[in-house]
Scaffold this motif. Structure first.
Motif, short mmCIF file in Angstrom:
data_model
loop_
_atom_site.label_atom_id
_atom_site.label_comp_id
_atom_site.label_asym_id
_atom_site.label_seq_id
_atom_site.Cartn_x
_atom_site.Cartn_y
_atom_site.Cartn_z
N GLN A 163 0.82 -1.21 0.00
CA GLN A 163 0.00 0.00 0.00
C GLN A 163 0.85 1.26 0.00
OE1 GLN A 163 -2.58 0.33 3.44
NE2 GLN A 163 -4.16 1.31 2.22
N ALA A 164 2.02 1.18 0.65
CA ALA A 164 2.91 2.34 0.72
C ALA A 164 4.33 1.85 0.97
CB ALA A 164 2.48 3.28 1.84
N LEU A 165 5.29 2.55 0.38
CA LEU A 165 6.69 2.20 0.60
C LEU A 165 7.16 2.95 1.84
CD1 LEU A 165 8.00 2.25 -3.07
CD2 LEU A 165 7.60 0.25 -1.61
N THR A 166 6.85 2.37 2.99
CA THR A 166 7.26 2.96 4.27
C THR A 166 8.77 2.80 4.43
OG1 THR A 166 6.98 0.86 5.44
CG2 THR A 166 5.04 2.30 5.27
N PRO A 167 9.39 3.54 5.36
CA PRO A 167 10.83 3.36 5.59
C PRO A 167 11.20 1.91 5.89
CG PRO A 167 10.07 5.37 6.64
CD PRO A 167 8.85 4.69 6.13
N ALA A 168 10.36 1.20 6.63
CA ALA A 168 10.66 -0.19 6.97
C ALA A 168 10.64 -1.08 5.73
CB ALA A 168 9.67 -0.71 8.01
N VAL A 169 9.65 -0.87 4.84
CA VAL A 169 9.58 -1.66 3.61
C VAL A 169 10.75 -1.31 2.70
CG1 VAL A 169 8.24 -2.07 1.51
CG2 VAL A 169 7.08 -1.96 3.74
N LYS A 170 11.08 -0.03 2.59
CA LYS A 170 12.21 0.38 1.76
C LYS A 170 13.51 -0.27 2.25
CE LYS A 170 10.54 4.89 0.19
NZ LYS A 170 10.77 6.36 0.24
N ALA A 171 13.67 -0.39 3.55
CA ALA A 171 14.88 -1.00 4.09
C ALA A 171 15.01 -2.46 3.68
CB ALA A 171 14.88 -0.89 5.62
N GLU A 172 13.89 -3.15 3.52
CA GLU A 172 13.92 -4.56 3.13
C GLU A 172 14.29 -4.76 1.66
OE1 GLU A 172 13.79 -7.11 4.98
OE2 GLU A 172 13.04 -6.32 6.88
N ILE A 173 13.90 -3.82 0.81
CA ILE A 173 14.17 -3.99 -0.62
C ILE A 173 15.38 -3.20 -1.10
CG2 ILE A 173 11.76 -4.54 -1.11
CD1 ILE A 173 11.29 -1.77 -2.07
N GLN A 174 15.92 -2.38 -0.22
CA GLN A 174 17.09 -1.57 -0.58
C GLN A 174 18.23 -2.46 -1.09
OE1 GLN A 174 17.27 2.00 0.61
NE2 GLN A 174 18.99 2.23 -0.77
N GLY A 175 18.74 -2.14 -2.27
CA GLY A 175 19.91 -2.81 -2.80
C GLY A 175 19.71 -4.22 -3.30
N CYS A 176 18.47 -4.70 -3.38
CA CYS A 176 18.23 -6.04 -3.94
C CYS A 176 18.68 -6.09 -5.40
CB CYS A 176 16.75 -6.40 -3.87
SG CYS A 176 16.20 -6.94 -2.25
N ARG A 177 19.13 -7.25 -5.82
CA ARG A 177 19.48 -7.39 -7.23
C ARG A 177 18.23 -7.37 -8.11
NH1 ARG A 177 24.29 -11.98 -7.35
NH2 ARG A 177 25.72 -10.89 -5.94
N CYS A 178 17.13 -7.89 -7.56
CA CYS A 178 15.89 -7.90 -8.35
C CYS A 178 14.71 -7.72 -7.41
CB CYS A 178 15.76 -9.20 -9.12
SG CYS A 178 14.32 -9.27 -10.22
N LEU A 179 13.75 -6.91 -7.81
CA LEU A 179 12.53 -6.67 -7.06
C LEU A 179 11.34 -6.92 -7.96
CD1 LEU A 179 10.80 -5.48 -4.69
CD2 LEU A 179 11.23 -3.22 -5.72
N LEU A 180 10.45 -7.79 -7.52
CA LEU A 180 9.16 -7.98 -8.20
C LEU A 180 8.11 -7.35 -7.30
CD1 LEU A 180 10.97 -10.80 -8.77
CD2 LEU A 180 9.03 -11.14 -10.31
N ILE A 181 7.44 -6.32 -7.81
CA ILE A 181 6.62 -5.48 -6.95
C ILE A 181 5.23 -5.23 -7.53
CG2 ILE A 181 7.50 -3.33 -7.95
CD1 ILE A 181 7.39 -2.15 -5.05
N ASP A 182 4.31 -4.98 -6.63
CA ASP A 182 2.91 -4.69 -6.91
C ASP A 182 2.77 -3.65 -8.03
OD1 ASP A 182 0.21 -4.02 -6.79
OD2 ASP A 182 0.19 -3.74 -4.62
N GLY A 183 2.10 -4.07 -9.11
CA GLY A 183 1.81 -3.14 -10.20
C GLY A 183 0.32 -3.12 -10.50
N THR A 184 -0.50 -3.30 -9.48
CA THR A 184 -1.94 -3.49 -9.67
C THR A 184 -2.55 -2.41 -10.57
OG1 THR A 184 -2.11 -4.54 -7.50
CG2 THR A 184 -4.16 -3.78 -8.51
#
Length: 296
Positions: free
Chosen positions: A194-215
């Motif tokens: 629903q939102a890229l909160t600081p906590a969510v951003k910290a989890e995906i920061q620097g990943c080689r690949c991100l598959l993310i909600d594109g609803t």
């Protein structure tokens, strides 16, 4: 490595959706766009043992479309377990189609498990057919899935209404960060956010690949089409375009490869010749299709 196969790239209902004649569904039916099944992926650390993240109502078709998930002999399967991100029907109904298994290992948070048992009753039905081994997922704790492959769930805050009765907010929706223990390669799967909160951003920061909600492309996409009275955010999904949307927020996170998944049948990025699709691709991001394979 971490191997990932996109089994289904559309949101609930697939594309085209059976009861929808929106411009995108009409184009897909005419052959101007690719059909897509409902959201799910398969991941593996060795290319032999596979873990499904979510089990969509299209799981049988998805298994048959991917030889890596075919049985080597009678009543066998390379599917080791199913991991759930939430208790939504489009992510869990496929569990019932796996009922022929002698036993099914299921990774889910206590909140999701409680909803499937006491809310929808889906687990009660499944357990009449096969043994279900529930392994509790605790956000923030690493879990070894197989030799060299670990995963860590992370909480995704949501105000999304729970269709099956009240439950705690903690663990209602999660994403997964998968890591190859040998190379350190990381991949994040986040089909609902629903939102890229600081906590969510910290989890995906620097990943080689991100598959993310594109609803949805726009926050008011379904409202404009007269198909819903709530915005994408009000339904628990971050829109791609607009202030605070994915296109604006993601570039700063240092992710090498970003792929949109879980697209609603109304989303114009499903059409390869749409202006919205060109905007996504010009930004360096991608739109998943069924059968897309990723290695990190």
């Amino acid at each position: 490595m971490v191997w990932l196969r996109v089994l289904g790239s559309a949101a609930g209902g697939g594309s085209p959706q059976w009861n929808c004649g929106c411009p995108v569904c009409t184009a897909v039916r005419s052959g101007s766009g690719r059909p897509r099944t409902q959201s799910s992926v398969a991941v593996s650390g060795d290319g032999r043992r596979w873990f499904l993240i979510n089990a969509s109502p299209d799981v049988h078709t998805q298994i048959e479309a991917f030889p890596g998930l075919h049985p080597a002999a009678s009543r066998t399967t390379p599917i080791e377990a199913v991991l759930l991100t939430d208790a939504e029907l489009d992510h869990t109904l496929g569990l019932l189609l796996l009922r022929e298994s002698a036993g099914l290992r299921l990774y889910a948070t206590p909140a999701v498990h409680k909803t499937l048992r006491d809310g929808s009753g889906l687990l009660w039905t499944l357990e009449r057919y096969c043994a279900v081994e529930w392994r509790a997922v605790v956000p923030g704790e690493d879990v070894t899935l197989a030799d060299g492959l670990t995963c860590r769930a992370f909480d995704v805050p949501t105000t999304k209404r729970n269709r099956f009765g009240p439950t705690v907010d903690h663990g209602r929706v999660v994403g997964y960060r998968l890591t190859d223990a040998h190379t350190g390669g990381t991949l994040a799967y986040l089909p609902g956010v629903q939102a890229l909160t600081p906590a969510v951003k910290a989890e995906i920061q620097g990943c080689r690949c991100l598959l993310i909600d594109g609803t949805c492309w726009r926050d008011d996409e379904l409202v404009r089409l007269g198909l819903a009275g709530r915005t994408a955010r009000e339904m628990g999904h971050l829109p791609i375009d607009g202030p605070g949307g994915s296109l604006a927020e993601l570039p700063s996170l240092g992710v090498r490869r970003t792929i949109f998944v879980h697209m609603n049948n109304t989303n114009p990025i499903l059409l390869e010749n749409s202006p919205e699709r060109r905007i996504v691709e010009d930004s360096g991001m991608e739109v998943a299709m069924d059968g897309l394979e990723v290695e990190v």
